[in-house]
Design a protein around this motif. Structure first.
Motif, mmCIF file in Angstrom:
data_model
loop_
_atom_site.group_PDB
_atom_site.id
_atom_site.type_symbol
_atom_site.label_atom_id
_atom_site.label_comp_id
_atom_site.label_asym_id
_atom_site.label_seq_id
_atom_site.Cartn_x
_atom_site.Cartn_y
_atom_site.Cartn_z
ATOM 1 N N VAL A 61 0.832 -1.205 0.000
ATOM 2 C CA VAL A 61 0.000 0.000 0.000
ATOM 3 C C VAL A 61 0.868 1.257 0.000
ATOM 4 C CG1 VAL A 61 -1.674 1.349 1.337
ATOM 5 C CG2 VAL A 61 -2.009 -1.116 1.032
ATOM 6 N N SER A 62 1.927 1.266 0.781
ATOM 7 C CA SER A 62 2.828 2.430 0.818
ATOM 8 C C SER A 62 3.449 2.684 -0.548
ATOM 9 C CB SER A 62 3.929 2.211 1.861
ATOM 10 O OG SER A 62 3.388 2.136 3.158
ATOM 11 N N ALA A 63 3.849 1.611 -1.227
ATOM 12 C CA ALA A 63 4.429 1.765 -2.566
ATOM 13 C C ALA A 63 3.405 2.329 -3.547
ATOM 14 C CB ALA A 63 4.957 0.420 -3.060
ATOM 15 N N LEU A 64 2.171 1.843 -3.466
ATOM 16 C CA LEU A 64 1.120 2.339 -4.363
ATOM 17 C C LEU A 64 0.794 3.801 -4.081
ATOM 18 C CD1 LEU A 64 -1.196 -0.796 -4.405
ATOM 19 C CD2 LEU A 64 -0.080 0.204 -6.406
ATOM 20 N N GLU A 65 0.758 4.172 -2.802
ATOM 21 C CA GLU A 65 0.481 5.573 -2.453
ATOM 22 C C GLU A 65 1.536 6.493 -3.055
ATOM 23 O OE1 GLU A 65 -1.814 4.994 1.853
ATOM 24 O OE2 GLU A 65 0.370 5.222 1.786
ATOM 25 N N LYS A 66 2.788 6.097 -3.021
ATOM 26 C CA LYS A 66 3.857 6.905 -3.613
ATOM 27 C C LYS A 66 3.705 6.992 -5.126
ATOM 28 C CE LYS A 66 7.322 6.018 -0.022
ATOM 29 N NZ LYS A 66 8.614 5.356 0.312
ATOM 30 N N GLN A 67 3.337 5.862 -5.748
ATOM 31 C CA GLN A 67 3.217 5.846 -7.203
ATOM 32 C C GLN A 67 2.052 6.700 -7.690
ATOM 33 O OE1 GLN A 67 3.252 1.796 -8.702
ATOM 34 N NE2 GLN A 67 5.126 1.300 -7.585
ATOM 35 N N TYR A 68 1.004 6.821 -6.897
ATOM 36 C CA TYR A 68 -0.166 7.601 -7.284
ATOM 37 C C TYR A 68 -0.102 9.046 -6.777
ATOM 38 C CZ TYR A 68 -3.080 3.888 -9.305
ATOM 39 O OH TYR A 68 -3.609 2.915 -10.117
ATOM 40 N N HIS A 69 1.026 9.440 -6.171
ATOM 41 C CA HIS A 69 1.113 10.732 -5.483
ATOM 42 C C HIS A 69 0.728 11.907 -6.390
ATOM 43 C CE1 HIS A 69 2.378 13.834 -2.725
ATOM 44 N NE2 HIS A 69 3.266 14.301 -3.604
ATOM 45 N N ASN A 70 1.195 11.924 -7.610
ATOM 46 C CA ASN A 70 0.935 13.063 -8.507
ATOM 47 C C ASN A 70 -0.178 12.790 -9.519
ATOM 48 O OD1 ASN A 70 2.955 14.815 -7.432
ATOM 49 N ND2 ASN A 70 4.526 13.609 -8.484
#
Length: 529
Positions: A61-70
């Motif tokens: 989930v943390s990795a996905l949150e970073k990938q969707y940040h922008n």
């Protein structure tokens, strides 16, 4: 749209291995975990739940949150990402290359199959939640396979040199490709939307991974699709123990090699290498080779001792990239996954991997053949009917189709089977005589029989050819229709890009596909619009 279908098995476009898999042939049962039927998911859920570390969920989930940040994240997608923390949430996954502007149509079919299976699972198992995952093949390095798409008869191509992982490629040159696309597509609201979509995806994002995420997110954001790029350090750290065993024990090679005797009657999709990993750096993705106890990187001067490569793995796991046989292992380590949805070629290589998963103590996912579809206009469907063709007819190889329709429409019976049987009975009497005399006469009888049968075959072919000339106008119409639906004799879904259909129908194209494609039905869907 209206729709019809034929079975995958009757379409003629799937290999013997896939047909036998769909038919659940007993000799293949040891190569997969459970066949993809709705009732079978209950046991798959329990097995994966027991065999997936809960701590992996937060890392994912943390990795996905970073990938969707922008990126603009829809409510359904945001909910799906956060739900992955819950031990009662599971994924259904498809994967695909980063083809320019989605590439061929089946990109859509893969994702829609995944979305629709999640919906079916939620109805069947309401206590669990199911998240559709699109795994972007960002680490792939086969640029020539992804750098174009076909718009009608025009190949729109991104020309540049490329080495290394395609997801990291800079996209600044794609403004030129957009101008080419604009010249081809013309005017109209849907055309304007497609050009704007291309520009926002490829011109406004710095690399191909982000561009593809934007594009897929725009097309499927309302359906909760979650798009994953596994080429990140935090996720690669979870893969370290499996990479280490691959380097030291060469697990994949051993287990896949043991599996190959079970597939001797089929064409293999992938042959295992001694080490099924690449070394990945900027502008470099090359095979790791074990040579005399050291580890070299193919086509480079890079060499590691065993201790050095294991230290490199611990320090920089991002530098290690799975090949086609290890990528499924990586996927199932990262995801609470129940089912992988892919094309025939993908399912074929997954069927080589079950014993590899057993060696790694990983749950082997269920394997589902993605939906396939043929898009036809009302005009084409009317022409099909006028020519007295069925949809099964139009899937035949062209020569077989023309032979079949010629025989049906001819005033003669273009089948000399009866004559050949009559000839056989005549020769039976001659063979009885031959058995009572010397062997030379027997040989003469056999030679004459062969000559007579060959003569009838020749006459049958000449009659068929003559009748084709008589029916040439109608057969030409049949050929023309089939060529429209199967460009260059290839499935439409493997050549055409969604843009030519979206230009005409807009968002209703995807809406109708979502409504019509049934992932568990095992049918090749024909959609008439």
């Amino acid at each position: 749209m209206s729709n019809d279908c034929i079975t995958y098995q009757n379409s003629g476009y799937f290999s013997k291995l896939i047909v036998d898999y769909l038919d659940e042939k007993p000799e293949l049962k040891s190569l997969y975990n459970r066949f993809p039927k709705l009732d079978n998911f209950e046991a798959q859920i329990e097995e994966k739940k027991a065999n997936y570390p809960i701590e992996n969920r937060q890392i994912l989930v943390s990795a996905l949150e970073k990938q969707y940040h922008n990126f603009t994240v829809s409510e359904p997608t945001a909910y799906n990402i956060q739900s992955l923390k819950d031990p009662n949430t599971f994924t259904v996954t498809t994967g695909h290359q980063l083809n320019l502007f989605t590439g061929p149509l089946y990109f859509l079919y893969k994702i829609i199959s995944t979305l629709n299976l999640c919906k079916e699972l939620k109805k069947k198992y309401p206590a669990q939640h199911f998240v559709p995952i699109y795994w972007m093949a960002t680490e792939d390095h086969d640029f020539d396979e992804i750098n174009y798409f076909n718009y009608h008869d025009k190949k729109i191509q991104w020309n540049r040199e490329s080495k290394g992982a395609v997801g990291r490629l800079a996209t600044e040159e794609l403004a030129t490709v957009l101008e080419t696309f604009k010249k081809e597509i013309g005017l109209g609201n849907h055309a304007a939307y497609l050009c704007d979509l291309f520009e926002k995806a490829y011109v406004a994002h710095q690399n191909l991974a982000d561009a593809t995420r934007y594009l897929a997110n725009e097309l499927f954001k309302n359906d909760g699709l979650v798009i994953l790029d596994a080429d990140v350090d935090a996720l690669k750290k979870l893969f370290i123990p499996y990479v280490k065993r691959e380097l030291v024990e060469q697990i994949s090679h051993q287990r896949v090699t043991e599996t190959l005797p079970k597939l001797t009657e089929y064409t293999l999709q992938v042959n295992p290498r001694a080490i099924n990993l690449f070394y990945l750096r900027d502008n470099l993705r090359e095979r790791i080779i074990n040579e005399n106890g050291n580890y070299s990187v193919n086509s480079t001067s890079i060499v590691f001792t065993k201790a050095e490569i294991l230290a490199e793995l611990e320090k920089n796991p991002i530098h290690f990239s799975p090949n086609v046989l290890m990528r499924p292992v990586y996927q199932e380590v990262l995801l609470p996954n129940l089912c992988y949805i892919g094309g025939g070629g993908e399912i074929a290589y997954w069927l080589q991997l079950k014993s590899t998963f057993e060696a790694y103590n990983l749950t082997f996912p269920m394997l589902l053949l993605r939906n396939s579809a043929l898009l036809a206009t009302q005009k084409q469907a009317a022409k099909l009917s006028k020519l007295a063709l069925t949809w099964e007819d139009i899937f035949l190889p062209q020569q077989s189709l023309l032979d079949k329709k010629t025989k049906e429409k001819s005033q003669f019976t273009i089948d000399f089977t009866a004559e050949k049987e009559h000839l056989r009975l005549q020769f039976e009497r001659l063979y009885r005589i031959a058995n009572q005399t010397d062997k030379s006469f027997f040989g003469a009888v056999a030679a004459q029989e062969k000559k007579q049968i060959k003569g009838l075959d020749t006459l049958e072919k000449r009659l068929l050819k003559a009748e084709k000339r008589v029916l040439s106008e109608e057969l030409s119409q049949i050929t023309g229709l089939q060529n429209e639906l199967f460009p260059k004799g290839i499935l439409q879904e493997r050549t055409a890009n969604f843009a030519m259909y979206y230009e005409a129908f807009g968002p209703t194209l995807i809406e109708q596909l979502l409504t019509s494609l049934q992932p568990l039905a095992q049918n090749f869907t024909i959609l008439v619009y």
